[in-house]
Write an enzyme that holds these catalytic residues in place. Structure first.
Site, PDB file in Angstrom:
ATOM      1  N   CYS A  94      -3.422  -5.165   6.577  1.00 59.02           N
ATOM      2  CA  CYS A  94      -3.731  -5.842   5.317  1.00 59.02           C
ATOM      3  C   CYS A  94      -4.701  -6.992   5.591  1.00 59.02           C
ATOM      4  CB  CYS A  94      -2.435  -6.371   4.687  1.00 59.02           C
ATOM      5  SG  CYS A  94      -2.700  -7.275   3.156  1.00 59.02           S
ATOM      6  N   SER A 121      -6.599  -7.697  -1.310  1.00 53.39           N
ATOM      7  CA  SER A 121      -6.259  -7.108  -0.012  1.00 53.39           C
ATOM      8  C   SER A 121      -6.752  -5.673   0.087  1.00 53.39           C
ATOM      9  CB  SER A 121      -4.743  -7.138   0.211  1.00 53.39           C
ATOM     10  OG  SER A 121      -4.261  -8.461   0.239  1.00 53.39           O
ATOM     11  N   THR A 137       4.779  12.000   8.164  1.00 57.54           N
ATOM     12  CA  THR A 137       6.183  12.321   8.416  1.00 57.54           C
ATOM     13  C   THR A 137       6.395  12.597   9.894  1.00 57.54           C
ATOM     14  OG1 THR A 137       6.406  13.294   6.207  1.00 57.54           O
ATOM     15  CG2 THR A 137       8.079  13.870   7.831  1.00 57.54           C
ATOM     16  N   ALA A 194      -7.539 -12.513  12.227  1.00 55.76           N
ATOM     17  CA  ALA A 194      -6.934 -13.592  12.994  1.00 55.76           C
ATOM     18  C   ALA A 194      -6.525 -13.122  14.401  1.00 55.76           C
ATOM     19  CB  ALA A 194      -5.709 -14.125  12.255  1.00 55.76           C
ATOM     20  N   THR A 218      -7.854  -9.670   3.910  1.00 56.72           N
ATOM     21  CA  THR A 218      -8.295 -10.303   2.669  1.00 56.72           C
ATOM     22  C   THR A 218      -9.817 -10.275   2.558  1.00 56.72           C
ATOM     23  OG1 THR A 218      -6.392 -11.791   2.701  1.00 56.72           O
ATOM     24  CG2 THR A 218      -8.245 -12.444   1.321  1.00 56.72           C
ATOM     25  N   HIS A 275       1.472  -4.619   7.568  1.00 55.05           N
ATOM     26  CA  HIS A 275       1.867  -5.511   8.659  1.00 55.05           C
ATOM     27  C   HIS A 275       2.140  -4.649   9.885  1.00 55.05           C
ATOM     28  CE1 HIS A 275       3.500  -8.377   5.315  1.00 55.05           C
ATOM     29  NE2 HIS A 275       2.181  -8.310   5.342  1.00 55.05           N
ATOM     30  N   PHE A 334       0.847  -1.188   0.000  1.00 53.25           N
ATOM     31  CA  PHE A 334       0.000   0.000   0.000  1.00 53.25           C
ATOM     32  C   PHE A 334       0.892   1.252   0.000  1.00 53.25           C
ATOM     33  CE2 PHE A 334      -1.914  -3.503   2.294  1.00 53.25           C
ATOM     34  CZ  PHE A 334      -3.130  -3.663   1.631  1.00 53.25           C
TER      35      PHE A 334
END
Length: 240
Positions: free
Chosen positions: A54, A47, A156, A72, A56, A110, A2
């Site tokens: 991320c 995704s 930033t 999960a 699914t 992640h 992404f």
């Protein structure tokens, strides 16, 4: 992958705890709506970054105005997705394609950890937010003027306090209207993904050092041996 440029804000329509006999057992099933603008070219198995995580796509409604995902247990532990409920607002971004300009930075989706909002201060028409990391070890990957993803938003870093495990960002007025952060209050948790570059550099240095230490003929071992011999020689000379 992404870019950290949030495309739209979705709404959690359903949030269901799964038991151990259900698919994805002990995790959560969530349905996200108010996002038809990004679903026209999304397929099952694609995704979507949801608050920087991320996830699914497993189902659509017939009109393709909402999508379903499974979350999960590991994701629930690492992120703030376990704090969602029906009506929660979430940042959404589709995975990049080869035609997309990389306007933010490379975001994997992640999430490393969460951080709590410790300060929120207006600065003209911008807002400065300060966050404190839950796991302090991740502060070493955050540097002033470096990239950070906060709930999937590429920002930033404007300041880092390594003693208190805090960092700050400044959000301009345009971005405030496009993401969920301005709706958050002090003490709430946000998802943090540090810049991958720092983690890669650290791992390469660690592997290289370990390799040289294990090799007695390596340049590092020769340097260490030379320094030790020099120091011993100096100590012997001083005793004389």
């Amino acid at each position: 992958m992404f870019t950290g440029l949030v495309e739209t804000i979705g709404t959690v329509l359903e949030y269901t705890q799964l038991d151990t006999t259900s698919s994805g057992g002990n995790g959560v099933s969530a349905v996200i709506g108010d996002c038809s603008s990004i679903l026209s070219d999304v397929h099952l198995g694609d995704s979507i970054s949801t608050n920087g995580v991320c996830l699914t796509v497993t189902e659509f409604d017939e009109a393709k105005t909402q999508f379903k995902v499974g979350i999960a247990p590991e994701t629930l532990r690492r992120s703030n997705l376990g704090e969602l409920k029906k009506g929660s607002k979430v940042n959404l971004e589709r995975a990049v394609t080869s035609e997309v300009r990389l306007g933010g930075h490379v975001v994997q989706g992640h999430v490393d950890t969460v951080a709590s909002i410790t300060k929120r201060e207006p600065d003209g028409n911008a807002i400065t937010f300060t966050f404190q990391l839950r796991e302090k070890e991740y502060i070493h990957y955050i540097v002033e003027k470096g990239f950070i993803a906060v709930d999937g938003t590429s920002l930033t870093v404007t300041n880092v306090n390594y003693d208190t495990n805090e960092f700050s960002i400044m959000m301009v007025s345009y971005t405030q209207s496009k993401v969920t952060l301005p709706q958050r209050t002090l003490g709430e948790n946000v998802n943090i993904e540090v810049d991958l570059t720092g983690k890669l550099i650290e791992k390469q240095i660690e592997l290289n050092l370990n390799s040289q230490i294990e090799n007695k003929d390596s340049s590092l071992n020769k340097l260490i041996t030379s320094l030790i011999e020099k120091k011993i020689t100096e100590l012997i000379s001083n005793k004389k």
